[in-house]
Motif scaffolding. Structure first.
Motif, mmCIF file in Angstrom:
data_model
loop_
_atom_site.group_PDB
_atom_site.id
_atom_site.type_symbol
_atom_site.label_atom_id
_atom_site.label_comp_id
_atom_site.label_asym_id
_atom_site.label_seq_id
_atom_site.Cartn_x
_atom_site.Cartn_y
_atom_site.Cartn_z
ATOM 1 N N VAL A 103 -8.920 -50.851 -76.771
ATOM 2 C CA VAL A 103 -9.314 -51.705 -77.881
ATOM 3 C C VAL A 103 -10.811 -51.554 -78.132
ATOM 4 N N GLY A 104 -11.161 -51.586 -79.419
ATOM 5 C CA GLY A 104 -12.574 -51.493 -79.785
ATOM 6 C C GLY A 104 -12.798 -52.209 -81.105
ATOM 7 N N LYS A 105 -14.054 -52.420 -81.407
ATOM 8 C CA LYS A 105 -14.397 -53.169 -82.620
ATOM 9 C C LYS A 105 -14.359 -52.279 -83.856
ATOM 10 N N SER A 106 -13.925 -52.890 -84.974
ATOM 11 C CA SER A 106 -14.006 -52.155 -86.236
ATOM 12 C C SER A 106 -14.530 -53.069 -87.344
ATOM 13 N N TRP A 107 -14.957 -54.254 -86.945
ATOM 14 C CA TRP A 107 -15.485 -55.231 -87.906
ATOM 15 C C TRP A 107 -16.970 -55.397 -87.589
ATOM 16 N N ASP A 108 -17.835 -55.038 -88.539
ATOM 17 C CA ASP A 108 -19.277 -55.036 -88.262
ATOM 18 C C ASP A 108 -19.791 -56.409 -87.811
ATOM 19 N N PHE A 109 -19.172 -57.466 -88.352
ATOM 20 C CA PHE A 109 -19.523 -58.835 -87.966
ATOM 21 C C PHE A 109 -19.352 -59.044 -86.446
ATOM 22 N N ASN A 122 -21.851 -48.811 -81.572
ATOM 23 C CA ASN A 122 -20.407 -49.055 -81.448
ATOM 24 C C ASN A 122 -19.596 -47.792 -81.750
ATOM 25 N N LEU A 123 -19.999 -47.082 -82.820
ATOM 26 C CA LEU A 123 -19.297 -45.833 -83.167
ATOM 27 C C LEU A 123 -19.381 -44.834 -82.027
ATOM 28 N N ASP A 143 -6.995 -49.029 -80.443
ATOM 29 C CA ASP A 143 -6.588 -50.303 -81.026
ATOM 30 C C ASP A 143 -7.773 -50.855 -81.803
ATOM 31 N N ALA A 144 -7.727 -50.774 -83.111
ATOM 32 C CA ALA A 144 -8.863 -51.245 -83.912
ATOM 33 C C ALA A 144 -8.745 -52.755 -84.120
ATOM 34 N N GLU A 145 -9.448 -53.480 -83.265
ATOM 35 C CA GLU A 145 -9.374 -54.940 -83.277
ATOM 36 C C GLU A 145 -9.922 -55.479 -84.612
ATOM 37 N N HIS A 146 -9.291 -56.513 -85.124
ATOM 38 C CA HIS A 146 -9.739 -57.152 -86.382
ATOM 39 C C HIS A 146 -9.872 -56.142 -87.515
ATOM 40 N N PHE A 147 -9.015 -55.110 -87.516
ATOM 41 C CA PHE A 147 -9.226 -54.059 -88.515
ATOM 42 C C PHE A 147 -9.137 -54.589 -89.951
ATOM 43 N N LEU A 159 -13.485 -47.931 -91.575
ATOM 44 C CA LEU A 159 -12.871 -46.596 -91.562
ATOM 45 C C LEU A 159 -13.613 -45.639 -90.636
ATOM 46 N N SER A 160 -14.944 -45.775 -90.599
ATOM 47 C CA SER A 160 -15.690 -44.837 -89.746
ATOM 48 C C SER A 160 -15.384 -45.092 -88.269
ATOM 49 N N CYS A 161 -15.038 -46.331 -87.912
ATOM 50 C CA CYS A 161 -14.629 -46.612 -86.521
ATOM 51 C C CYS A 161 -13.342 -45.875 -86.189
ATOM 52 N N LEU A 162 -12.392 -45.905 -87.147
ATOM 53 C CA LEU A 162 -11.128 -45.194 -86.919
ATOM 54 C C LEU A 162 -11.378 -43.694 -86.784
#
Ligand code: ZN
Length: 535
Positions: A103-109, A122-123, A143-147, A159-162
């Protein structure tokens, strides 16, 4: 046209284990995992190695699954550390599973508030983590958390996180609706956009049920391109739960719109074991199964209203969307105070009593059932008592025996600083006109009564040897001016048959006695015991 494959990812043992009040032991986890493998899911997420002793021990066990890939769960590497030097990632590698889900973050907030690092850091962490596992030949999932929330706030960054994970060789990019607030039309729109950047065959969906749309969101995601569905058995999961695989799996297999387009690794034959898997989990969690659960609940194919029943008798598809046996369930025709004659007829025929629609005795039986239900009886869950009642009224089957008197004494004795509570029952039974007096001792009044009752029933003793009481349920009902007690008893015999009987009275002992007597009478009828001779 060849069908596309959809992959089923079960996270009961990881995300489901986060539920309030759920505390799996290692043994529980092994049992659930085995059942999931037998059912035929593609991935079993077993937990988070290193996060707690249970999960660590679970992954240390030898696992051999026929269908599923065991998957371990963890999070992206810590900021400011190399992936090789991250103890969390090492614990995952040591767990030796063929697949890992990170799992990792994909929401900049969240990157800013929860992690307190820059977007680029993060990236970098996602990228390095993916690279680390892909290099070790693990099937890597991100696992893109809070995608979905992240995408709404900042689509380019989400999208850049994915892409950071995908470009390093991630097999799956899983879009998570972690807060569970996303609605189906938003899932459709966002997944359609994402699948322009990452092929649908590499996308998964992980939906939570906070708007009761987790199943709908998962299906919407499939229609928009994703090919992996994550969920849990019975929708177990924190807050309102995860997408319920027990609803999704039969929908994918039985509904043409999906079954014509997609294959899943669960066969229609395995699907017949679905209800068992659902009950197994409830049993492990010591939870009352949800009777209204779609497909597998006890009431999912139960019919009560008179009109419904008469139509179902002609053709079940009038009120059933699928055949209950497909998922290991059964049709249930309920007898109740709403019952019309057609309910009674079908229920009678299910216990082997055929009777003409116009038979006068039917009205009499209906009246008696209504009157008894008014007094607190419920035959929905006590088929054996219903059958007895019907036989008594329709065929004038006599009682094999009667209880004329009984007495119960409860004793509390103190010895060696321990108090000892025992109950003793005395009963006078009449069999073939003869009085038989017997006594029984037990840990409670009902137990003592049962022992006394069965210690001597004259010519019927042989039939009672294999009668075992396996369950005893008490419910206090508020009927009119006084509280009354309804007792339901489940009994079994040596062949594994089980039957349910009911007794109602203001007094719990009397209610229990009635249910006990019904259970014994039922057994005698089933055994074709000789009718009592008249005196
Ligand atoms: Zn989740």
């Amino acid at each position: 046209m060849s069908k596309e494959q959809l992959f089923i990812f079960d996270t009961t043992l990881r995300d489901g284990a986060q539920t309030q009040g759920v505390d799996f032991s290692v043994d529980d986890k092994l049992k659930v995992a085995q059942a999931l493998d037998n059912l035929g899911v593609d991935y079993i997420e077993g937990g988070w190695p290193g996060a707690n002793p249970t999960d660590t021990e679970f992954f240390q066990k030898k696992h051999s699954f026929n269908n599923a890939k065991l998957t371990s769960f963890g999070m992206t590497k810590r900021n400011g550390r190399s992936a090789d030097n991250d103890p969390g990632l090492s614990a995952l590698l040591n767990s030796n599973t063929p697949a890992v889900c990170i799992v990792g973050k994909s929401w900049d907030f969240h990157v800013d508030i929860a992690l307190g690092i820059s977007n680029d850091e993060n990236l970098e962490n996602i990228k390095e983590t993916a690279k680390h596992f892909v290099k070790e030949n693990k099937e890597f999932m991100f696992d893109a958390e809070h995608f979905f929330d992240g995408y709404k706030a900042n689509p380019n960054y989400a999208l850049s996180c994915l892409k950071a994970a995908f470009d390093e060789g991630a097999r799956w990019i899983v879009l998570c609706d972690t807060n569970g607030g996303t609605l189906p039309h938003e899932v459709t729109k966002i997944v359609t956009e994402v699948s322009k950047a990452i092929p649908g065959k590499n996308l998964g969906i992980h939906a939570h049920n906070d708007t009761e749309n987790a199943v709908a969101n998962s299906l919407a995601a499939v229609e928009s391109g994703v090919r992996q569905i994550q969920g849990t058995i019975n929708g177990l999961g924190e807050r309102c739960g995860n997408a319920n695989l027990v609803s999704l799996i039969p929908t994918l297999l039985l509904k043409d719109i999906y079954s014509k387009k997609y294959d899943i690794s669960i066969s229609k034959k395995d699907l017949k074991g679905l209800k068992k898997v659902s009950l197994l989990l409830d049993g492990i969690l010591n939870r009352q199964p949800n009777k209204h659960q779609p497909y597998v609940g006890d009431n999912a194919f139960a019919h009560k209203g008179g009109l419904h029943v008469s139509a179902v008798m002609k053709d079940p598809s009038t009120y059933e969307h699928e055949i209950p046996e497909e998922v290991g369930n059964t049709r249930k025709i309920l007898v109740s105070n709403q019952a019309g004659k057609s309910n009674l007829l079908s229920r009678l025929s299910s216990v082997g009593i055929e009777i003409n629609n116009n038979d006068e005795r039917l009205n009499e039986l209906l009246e008696v059932v209504k009157e008894k239900e008014f007094r607190g009886y419920s035959y929905d869950g006590a088929g054996a008592s219903f059958e007895l009642l019907a036989k008594n009224i329709l065929d004038k089957v006599p009682d094999f025996f009667n209880v004329s008197d009984y007495e119960i004494a409860i004793k509390k004795q103190n010895s060696d600083n321990k108090s000892n509570l025992t109950s003793e029952a005395f009963v006078k039974v009449i069999v073939e006109g003869r009085d038989i007096e017997s006594r029984g001792r037990g840990n409670g009044p009902v137990n003592a009564l049962d022992k006394a009752l069965r210690s001597d029933l004259g010519i019927y003793d042989d039939h009672l040897k294999d009668l075992v009481l396996v369950d005893y349920k008490v419910r206090i009902l508020n009927g009119g001016t006084e509280a009354i007690t309804r007792v339901v008893i489940e009994s079994t015999d040596k062949d594994g048959n089980s039957w349910f009987t009911v007794g109602v009275s203001p007094n719990i002992v009397e209610a229990s006695l009635k249910a006990l007597m019904d259970s014994i009478q039922y057994k005698l009828i089933k055994d074709n015991a000789p009718l009592p001779k008249k005196y």
